[in-house]
Design an enzyme around this catalytic site. Structure first.
Site, PDB file in Angstrom:
ATOM      1  N   LEU A  43       1.053  -0.879   0.164  1.00  0.00           N
ATOM      2  CA  LEU A  43      -0.361  -0.133  -0.062  1.00  0.00           C
ATOM      3  C   LEU A  43       0.866   0.946   0.039  1.00  0.00           C
ATOM      4  CD1 LEU A  43      -2.606  -0.726   2.463  1.00  0.00           C
ATOM      5  CD2 LEU A  43      -2.458  -1.492   0.570  1.00  0.00           C
ATOM      6  N   SER A  44       0.459   1.983  -0.326  1.00  0.00           N
ATOM      7  CA  SER A  44       1.078   3.568  -0.769  1.00  0.00           C
ATOM      8  C   SER A  44       1.715   3.595   1.068  1.00  0.00           C
ATOM      9  CB  SER A  44       0.265   5.056  -0.851  1.00  0.00           C
ATOM     10  OG  SER A  44      -0.650   4.837   0.010  1.00  0.00           O
ATOM     11  N   GLU A  45       0.758   3.466   2.662  1.00  0.00           N
ATOM     12  CA  GLU A  45       1.212   3.833   3.492  1.00  0.00           C
ATOM     13  C   GLU A  45       0.714   2.652   4.333  1.00  0.00           C
ATOM     14  OE1 GLU A  45       2.144   7.732   2.243  1.00  0.00           O
ATOM     15  OE2 GLU A  45       0.939   6.575   2.839  1.00  0.00           O
ATOM     16  N   THR A  46       1.412   2.109   5.796  1.00  0.00           N
ATOM     17  CA  THR A  46       1.750   1.131   6.391  1.00  0.00           C
ATOM     18  C   THR A  46       1.954   1.635   7.423  1.00  0.00           C
ATOM     19  OG1 THR A  46       1.664  -0.688   5.228  1.00  0.00           O
ATOM     20  CG2 THR A  46       1.859  -1.118   6.949  1.00  0.00           C
ATOM     21  N   HIS A  75      -2.320  10.895   5.059  1.00  0.00           N
ATOM     22  CA  HIS A  75      -3.813   9.914   5.077  1.00  0.00           C
ATOM     23  C   HIS A  75      -3.358   8.697   6.092  1.00  0.00           C
ATOM     24  CE1 HIS A  75      -2.001   6.715   2.897  1.00  0.00           C
ATOM     25  NE2 HIS A  75      -3.658   5.482   3.094  1.00  0.00           N
TER      26      HIS A  75
END
Length: 280
Positions: A43-46, A75
């Site tokens: 994902l774009s961030e974890t 986000h």
């Protein structure tokens, strides 16, 4: 076993925003383990929720992309705060939560059912002409459509581009391999008749250097854009930006500058999608 949440951020409709993976009770995980799981989620961030080390904070957050750690991102801030509260987190103040992360302390306020974070201080810098020309060429933007450019740095550095046409932004098909070596690029234009009627601006974010070619909906970038545009009188003190249109998403970023303090707040809905346990 650790608690795990996956949420969709900047949307009230599942699958229309930007997904976020959140690992609760992350103490004991090494940097390598955090990075490996972030690569695995892709994902774009974890993010990883940890006890604060600053007594003023309610929790501490570490943020990873598939390609490395970020000092701040929007986000992940909203989604992680929502997950922390849903898991029983009790903030010190009734209407706000204080997050500790790489840029320091970030305040998140409760605005009804919606959360909003206070945009961190922004550093703006001029852009080298050679870099700008290379980026504009790599994204396929006609030079005549570029209205302005500057570096936007609030813990994550973006090359912000103000574009004449929202339709042009939605139609871009950039060369991500070239962009990876140049910059993370955020584009903004005033909304047009072909865009979402409930929004005033269209935004896209190209971030190949993080391991994700296009970030669907980007709070940190929108914070920088808002401080830039409102500060120069190019945007009203309150507006909604659309992001993710080119990816089949319908992200909505709610921007508001407080008249008294000058603080820019970046808000959005958060929709839980997955809840469970994680073994690492």
């Amino acid at each position: 076993m650790r608690r795990f949440s996956q949420l969709d951020v900047f949307t009230a409709t599942p699958l229309k925003g930007n997904p976020l993976a959140v690992v609760h009770d992350a103490q004991g995980l090494s940097d390598d383990e955090m990075q490996a799981f972030a690569r695995w989620t892709n994902l774009s961030e974890t993010t990883y929720l940890l006890p604060p080390t600053d007594e003023r904070a309610d929790y501490r957050l570490r943020i990873f992309t598939p390609g490395g750690e970020l000092q701040f991102a929007g986000h992940p801030t909203l989604g992680s705060c929502h997950a922390w509260l849903a898991a029983g987190g009790q903030p010190r103040a009734a209407q706000q939560v204080v997050q500790q992360c790489g840029v320091g302390l970030v305040t998140v306020r409760r605005d009804g059912a919606r959360l909003a974070f206070a945009a961190p201080p922004l550093r703006r810098e001029p852009v080298d002409d050679g870099v700008l020309a290379a980026v504009v060429d790599a994204i396929g933007l006609p030079a005549g459509d570029l209205l302005g450019a500057c570096w936007l740095d609030n813990g994550t550095k973006w090359l912000g581009l103000r574009v004449a046409s929202a339709s042009r932004i939605r139609a871009l098909r950039p060369d991500h391999a070239r962009l990876k070596a140049l910059a993370k690029v955020g584009l903004v234009a005033m909304q047009d008749a072909e865009g979402a009627a409930d929004t005033q601006f269209e935004v896209r974010a190209f971030a190949a250097a993080t391991g994700v070619e296009e970030d669907p909906v980007t709070g940190g970038l929108n914070a920088g854009i808002a401080q830039w545009l409102i500060g120069e009188g190019l945007a009203p003190a309150r507006y909604v930006a659309a992001q993710g249109s080119a990816l089949g998403r319908a992200g909505r970023v709610h921007v508001e500058r407080d008249a008294a303090s000058g603080t820019v707040w970046i808000g959005g809905d958060v929709t839980p999608c997955i809840s469970g346990t994680l073994s690492l």
